[in-house]
Design a protein around this motif. Structure first.
Motif, PDB file in Angstrom:
ATOM      1  N   VAL A  18      -7.688   9.408  -9.656  1.00 27.23           N
ATOM      2  CA  VAL A  18      -7.732  10.871  -9.620  1.00 27.23           C
ATOM      3  C   VAL A  18      -6.529  11.394  -8.845  1.00 27.23           C
ATOM      4  O   VAL A  18      -5.945  10.672  -8.050  1.00 27.23           O
ATOM      5  CB  VAL A  18      -9.029  11.381  -8.951  1.00 27.23           C
ATOM      6  CG1 VAL A  18     -10.254  11.053  -9.788  1.00 27.23           C
ATOM      7  CG2 VAL A  18      -9.164  10.816  -7.548  1.00 27.23           C
ATOM      8  N   SER A  19      -6.176  12.640  -9.061  1.00 29.40           N
ATOM      9  CA  SER A  19      -5.074  13.256  -8.314  1.00 29.40           C
ATOM     10  C   SER A  19      -5.493  13.500  -6.878  1.00 29.40           C
ATOM     11  O   SER A  19      -6.636  13.889  -6.615  1.00 29.40           O
ATOM     12  CB  SER A  19      -4.689  14.588  -8.952  1.00 29.40           C
ATOM     13  OG  SER A  19      -4.306  14.396 -10.299  1.00 29.40           O
ATOM     14  N   GLY A  20      -4.546  13.270  -5.959  1.00 34.58           N
ATOM     15  CA  GLY A  20      -4.864  13.532  -4.572  1.00 34.58           C
ATOM     16  C   GLY A  20      -3.819  13.000  -3.620  1.00 34.58           C
ATOM     17  O   GLY A  20      -2.793  12.463  -4.025  1.00 34.58           O
ATOM     18  N   ARG A  62       1.308  11.917  -2.186  1.00 30.59           N
ATOM     19  CA  ARG A  62       0.483  12.589  -3.181  1.00 30.59           C
ATOM     20  C   ARG A  62       0.736  11.961  -4.542  1.00 30.59           C
ATOM     21  O   ARG A  62       1.877  11.664  -4.889  1.00 30.59           O
ATOM     22  CB  ARG A  62       0.810  14.075  -3.218  1.00 30.59           C
ATOM     23  CG  ARG A  62      -0.167  14.829  -4.090  1.00 30.59           C
ATOM     24  CD  ARG A  62       0.143  16.308  -4.222  1.00 30.59           C
ATOM     25  NE  ARG A  62      -0.775  16.912  -5.148  1.00 30.59           N
ATOM     26  CZ  ARG A  62      -0.859  16.629  -6.436  1.00 30.59           C
ATOM     27  NH1 ARG A  62      -0.073  15.734  -6.971  1.00 30.59           N
ATOM     28  NH2 ARG A  62      -1.740  17.225  -7.208  1.00 30.59           N
ATOM     29  N   PHE A  63      -0.324  11.768  -5.301  1.00 30.84           N
ATOM     30  CA  PHE A  63      -0.239  11.153  -6.619  1.00 30.84           C
ATOM     31  C   PHE A  63      -1.031  11.957  -7.641  1.00 30.84           C
ATOM     32  O   PHE A  63      -2.028  12.585  -7.300  1.00 30.84           O
ATOM     33  CB  PHE A  63      -0.834   9.730  -6.588  1.00 30.84           C
ATOM     34  CG  PHE A  63      -0.080   8.774  -5.721  1.00 30.84           C
ATOM     35  CD1 PHE A  63       1.016   8.088  -6.208  1.00 30.84           C
ATOM     36  CD2 PHE A  63      -0.472   8.550  -4.414  1.00 30.84           C
ATOM     37  CE1 PHE A  63       1.713   7.186  -5.418  1.00 30.84           C
ATOM     38  CE2 PHE A  63       0.208   7.652  -3.602  1.00 30.84           C
ATOM     39  CZ  PHE A  63       1.308   6.978  -4.114  1.00 30.84           C
ATOM     40  N   LEU A  75       0.825  -1.205   0.000  1.00 29.85           N
ATOM     41  CA  LEU A  75       0.000   0.000   0.000  1.00 29.85           C
ATOM     42  C   LEU A  75       0.859   1.255   0.000  1.00 29.85           C
ATOM     43  O   LEU A  75       2.018   1.224   0.435  1.00 29.85           O
ATOM     44  CB  LEU A  75      -0.898  -0.013   1.248  1.00 29.85           C
ATOM     45  CG  LEU A  75      -1.861  -1.200   1.326  1.00 29.85           C
ATOM     46  CD1 LEU A  75      -2.470  -1.292   2.712  1.00 29.85           C
ATOM     47  CD2 LEU A  75      -2.920  -1.096   0.259  1.00 29.85           C
ATOM     48  N   PRO A  76       0.291   2.379  -0.456  1.00 26.46           N
ATOM     49  CA  PRO A  76       1.027   3.649  -0.382  1.00 26.46           C
ATOM     50  C   PRO A  76       1.104   4.125   1.068  1.00 26.46           C
ATOM     51  O   PRO A  76       0.448   3.558   1.953  1.00 26.46           O
ATOM     52  CB  PRO A  76       0.175   4.596  -1.223  1.00 26.46           C
ATOM     53  CG  PRO A  76      -1.212   4.048  -1.085  1.00 26.46           C
ATOM     54  CD  PRO A  76      -1.056   2.552  -0.996  1.00 26.46           C
ATOM     55  N   VAL A  83      -8.283   8.616  -0.560  1.00 29.38           N
ATOM     56  CA  VAL A  83      -7.534   9.761  -1.062  1.00 29.38           C
ATOM     57  C   VAL A  83      -8.374  11.023  -0.951  1.00 29.38           C
ATOM     58  O   VAL A  83      -9.592  10.983  -1.168  1.00 29.38           O
ATOM     59  CB  VAL A  83      -7.078   9.500  -2.523  1.00 29.38           C
ATOM     60  CG1 VAL A  83      -8.257   9.285  -3.445  1.00 29.38           C
ATOM     61  CG2 VAL A  83      -6.187  10.588  -3.037  1.00 29.38           C
ATOM     62  N   LYS A  84      -7.741  12.119  -0.578  1.00 30.04           N
ATOM     63  CA  LYS A  84      -8.369  13.443  -0.593  1.00 30.04           C
ATOM     64  C   LYS A  84      -8.162  13.994  -1.995  1.00 30.04           C
ATOM     65  O   LYS A  84      -7.027  14.165  -2.452  1.00 30.04           O
ATOM     66  CB  LYS A  84      -7.717  14.355   0.458  1.00 30.04           C
ATOM     67  CG  LYS A  84      -8.264  15.756   0.478  1.00 30.04           C
ATOM     68  CD  LYS A  84      -9.589  15.800   1.197  1.00 30.04           C
ATOM     69  CE  LYS A  84     -10.006  17.251   1.373  1.00 30.04           C
ATOM     70  NZ  LYS A  84     -11.424  17.399   1.424  1.00 30.04           N
TER      71      LYS A  84
END
Length: 126
Positions: A70-72, A47-48, A41-42, A101-102
């Motif tokens: 999605v980016s977050g 942030r990705f 897991l991350p 993810v936010k």
């Protein structure tokens, strides 16, 4: 399941009321992989950008990556998968989630498929 969005690489994303989203792989993906034996897991706080590799998964058949739809920024991981990766096989859309993810930009959700479009994609692959 209408609150779930899908990618063509077989990840799903479920948006929460707090603006975060839970990410996992679809039932189709886990069936193709077979028995899941390892998940990496991350880290919380990572942030990705949309489409980046965020997690790794290994099964008895293959290894692969989980791309973030999605980016977050990762705000939570499903640590239970480290000891019980088979949760992905048992319940890919519930207990087998990978991370939350936010979102940086909720507009990126528009690029994802709804359930009808995803089922059509899976039907074409069968």
């Amino acid at each position: 399941m209408s609150d779930i969005k899908f990618t063509d690489s077989h990840e799903w994303l479920r948006l929460s009321d707090d603006g975060s989203a839970t990410v996992g792989i679809t039932g189709f993906a886990q069936e193709q992989l077979g028995d899941i034996v390892f998940v990496q897991l991350p880290k919380v706080g990572e942030r990705f950008a949309a489409g980046d590799e965020a997690a790794t998964i290994e099964s008895v058949k293959a290894a692969g990556e989980i791309k973030i739809p999605v980016s977050g920024t990762v705000v939570e991981v499903n640590a239970a998968l480290e000891d019980e990766p088979s949760r992905v096989n048992d319940a890919p859309l519930t207990d087998g989630w990978f991370f939350r993810v936010k979102l940086d930009d909720a507009g990126e959700l528009d690029a994802l498929m709804n359930e009808v479009a995803y089922q059509q994609l899976v039907g074409e692959l069968a």
